[in-house]
Design a protein around this motif. Structure first.
Motif, short mmCIF file in Angstrom:
data_model
loop_
_atom_site.label_atom_id
_atom_site.label_comp_id
_atom_site.label_asym_id
_atom_site.label_seq_id
_atom_site.Cartn_x
_atom_site.Cartn_y
_atom_site.Cartn_z
N LEU A 155 45.61 68.18 20.52
CA LEU A 155 45.43 68.42 19.09
C LEU A 155 46.54 67.67 18.26
CD1 LEU A 155 45.05 72.43 18.82
CD2 LEU A 155 43.49 70.82 18.02
N LEU A 156 47.63 67.66 18.76
CA LEU A 156 48.89 66.82 17.78
C LEU A 156 48.30 65.29 18.00
CD1 LEU A 156 51.90 68.23 19.51
CD2 LEU A 156 51.12 68.69 17.19
N VAL A 157 47.67 64.84 19.16
CA VAL A 157 47.40 63.36 19.15
C VAL A 157 46.36 63.21 18.25
CG1 VAL A 157 46.85 61.22 20.29
CG2 VAL A 157 48.74 63.02 21.11
N THR A 158 45.44 64.13 17.79
CA THR A 158 43.97 64.10 17.23
C THR A 158 44.41 63.99 16.04
OG1 THR A 158 42.72 65.27 19.01
CG2 THR A 158 41.97 65.33 16.71
N VAL A 159 45.36 64.82 15.36
CA VAL A 159 45.72 64.86 14.05
C VAL A 159 46.62 63.49 13.79
CG1 VAL A 159 47.29 65.77 12.22
CG2 VAL A 159 45.92 67.09 13.86
N LEU A 160 47.29 62.95 14.84
CA LEU A 160 48.02 61.78 14.62
C LEU A 160 47.03 60.33 14.53
CD1 LEU A 160 50.39 59.71 14.93
CD2 LEU A 160 50.12 59.52 17.54
N MET A 161 45.95 60.49 15.24
CA MET A 161 44.74 59.37 15.14
C MET A 161 44.11 59.51 13.67
SD MET A 161 41.43 58.67 15.12
CE MET A 161 40.36 60.10 15.56
N VAL A 162 44.02 60.90 13.26
CA VAL A 162 43.43 60.70 11.76
C VAL A 162 44.33 60.38 10.74
CG1 VAL A 162 42.63 62.41 10.05
CG2 VAL A 162 42.17 62.79 12.28
N GLY A 163 45.61 60.46 10.96
CA GLY A 163 46.62 59.82 10.20
C GLY A 163 46.47 58.30 10.08
N VAL A 164 46.44 57.65 11.46
CA VAL A 164 46.38 56.32 11.67
C VAL A 164 45.18 55.72 10.84
CG1 VAL A 164 46.11 54.48 13.46
CG2 VAL A 164 47.89 56.23 13.89
N VAL A 165 44.20 56.24 11.06
CA VAL A 165 42.91 55.94 10.56
C VAL A 165 43.06 55.87 9.09
CG1 VAL A 165 40.28 56.18 10.29
CG2 VAL A 165 41.41 56.51 12.61
N SER A 166 43.45 56.97 8.62
CA SER A 166 43.90 57.22 7.03
C SER A 166 44.40 56.00 6.39
CB SER A 166 44.12 58.55 6.56
OG SER A 166 43.37 59.41 7.38
N THR A 167 45.71 55.82 7.27
CA THR A 167 46.65 54.64 6.87
C THR A 167 45.95 53.28 6.61
OG1 THR A 167 48.58 55.92 8.14
CG2 THR A 167 48.95 53.63 7.42
N MET A 168 45.16 53.01 7.47
CA MET A 168 44.28 51.82 7.50
C MET A 168 43.20 51.86 6.53
SD MET A 168 43.94 50.57 11.61
CE MET A 168 43.18 52.20 12.10
N ASN A 169 43.26 52.93 5.59
CA ASN A 169 42.14 53.07 4.54
C ASN A 169 40.64 53.01 5.08
OD1 ASN A 169 41.79 53.67 1.94
ND2 ASN A 169 41.10 51.49 1.34
N MET A 170 40.43 53.67 6.13
CA MET A 170 39.18 53.54 6.97
C MET A 170 38.68 54.86 6.92
SD MET A 170 38.59 52.06 10.89
CE MET A 170 39.10 50.67 10.51
N PRO A 171 37.39 55.10 6.86
CA PRO A 171 36.56 56.45 7.07
C PRO A 171 36.77 56.92 8.56
CG PRO A 171 35.42 54.95 5.89
CD PRO A 171 36.29 54.18 6.48
N ILE A 172 37.05 58.17 8.82
CA ILE A 172 37.26 58.61 10.00
C ILE A 172 35.88 58.33 10.87
CG2 ILE A 172 36.51 61.21 9.27
CD1 ILE A 172 38.52 62.12 11.33
N GLU A 173 34.46 58.48 10.09
CA GLU A 173 33.42 58.43 10.95
C GLU A 173 33.35 57.13 11.76
OE1 GLU A 173 32.49 58.01 6.50
OE2 GLU A 173 33.57 59.47 7.96
N VAL A 174 33.81 56.14 10.92
CA VAL A 174 33.76 54.78 11.46
C VAL A 174 34.72 54.58 12.86
CG1 VAL A 174 34.57 52.19 11.02
CG2 VAL A 174 33.50 53.72 9.29
N ALA A 175 35.83 55.18 12.91
CA ALA A 175 36.70 54.93 13.97
C ALA A 175 36.40 55.92 15.16
CB ALA A 175 38.10 55.42 13.65
N ALA A 176 35.83 57.16 14.69
CA ALA A 176 35.73 58.16 15.77
C ALA A 176 34.14 58.34 16.16
CB ALA A 176 36.20 59.69 15.23
N HIS A 177 33.43 57.43 16.14
CA HIS A 177 32.14 57.37 16.74
C HIS A 177 31.15 58.44 16.22
CE1 HIS A 177 29.72 56.74 20.80
NE2 HIS A 177 29.71 55.68 19.81
N LEU A 178 31.27 58.64 14.72
CA LEU A 178 30.69 59.46 14.22
C LEU A 178 29.67 58.87 13.22
CD1 LEU A 178 33.55 61.86 12.83
CD2 LEU A 178 31.90 62.13 14.91
N GLU A 179 28.49 59.39 12.58
CA GLU A 179 27.62 58.99 11.57
C GLU A 179 27.70 59.79 10.49
OE1 GLU A 179 23.81 58.87 13.44
OE2 GLU A 179 24.06 56.81 14.55
#
Length: 245
Positions: A155-179
């Motif tokens: 859970l902690l690293v999942t939240v970290l991943m969302v923060g990293v993706v957001s810092t790159m100004n990238m939608p989460i669906e692009v980084a996490a295999h979502l449509e």
């Protein structure tokens, strides 16, 4: 509406193709990754106790690669098995396992080669966090200890991943295999800021799915560790007495 791809979702592994990750992130992530790898390899060369666990590193790496490559079927989720790596290998050899797994995943299309450094740092930190939490819960039973470690670490690293993706100004669906349907994405987004949108998407859609996967993974890893303690208890005991950090 966010839709999970057929292959499933693994929240702490970024499925970013080559050409998307900013150059500065590629450079920094690979630089840090190789520095840590160098320190760990140097440590292993100097300590005979660590060298004895090389074969274990190969086995755990294979298990992690298998788990991250095959969806569970019941839910769109891949196993991490990073907690298992942290418990058996320690954080040092576990980091090497994370690098090997991410490299092979990139070679088969689970994220680009340019993301291997960043993915290794994230999953390597997950291994370290799992090891730290596991060691700190020495006053409870083994099965509960493994289950709590798995839940908290993922859970902690999942939240970290969302923060990293957001810092790159990238939608989460692009980084996490979502449509994501653009129209329905706007209905759950209250801001054009990716940081806000990502955490709204995460809380409303992704977290329920990931939570189910994490609970299932905690059960699986607890059973694996319990089995190891029955057939080869010295493997777990050895890891606790001589942690590779």
């Amino acid at each position: 509406m966010i839709v999970i791809r057929k292959g499933g979702v693994l929240m702490t592994h970024l499925h970013i193709p080559d050409g998307v990750l900013p150059g500065i992130w590629i450079f920094i992530s690979f630089a840090l990754c190789f520095v840590v790898l160098g320190l760990v390899i140097n440590y292993v060369k100097k300590h005979k106790n660590s060298k004895k666990k090389i074969i274990h590193t190969a086995v755990i790496s294979a298990l992690m690669l298998l788990g991250m490559s095959i969806p569970l079927g019941l839910i769109p989720y891949h196993l991490n098995l990073t907690v298992l790596a942290g418990i058996v290998l320690g954080s040092g050899l576990g980091f090497i396992a994370a690098f090997i797994v991410n490299l092979f995943l990139a070679l088969v299309g689970h994220g680009g080669l340019t993301v291997v450094g960043l993915n290794t740092l994230i999953i390597g930190f997950e291994v370290y966090l799992a090891r730290t939490i596991f060691n700190s819960l020495s006053n409870i039973g083994l099965v509960k200890r493994v289950a709590f470690t798995t839940v908290f670490a993922l859970l902690l690293v999942t939240v970290l991943m969302v923060g990293v993706v957001s810092t790159m100004n990238m939608p989460i669906e692009v980084a996490a295999h979502l449509e994501c349907s653009h129209h329905t994405h706007e209905t759950i987004s209250v801001s054009t800021d990716h940081f806000t949108n990502n955490f709204i998407s995460f809380l409303l859609v992704v977290l329920p799915i990931v939570s189910g996967g994490i609970i299932l993974e905690s059960i699986i890893i607890s059973l694996i560790v319990r089995y190891i303690t029955k057939v080869k208890p010295d493997l777990i005991d050895y890891s606790i007495r001589y942690p590779v950090k």
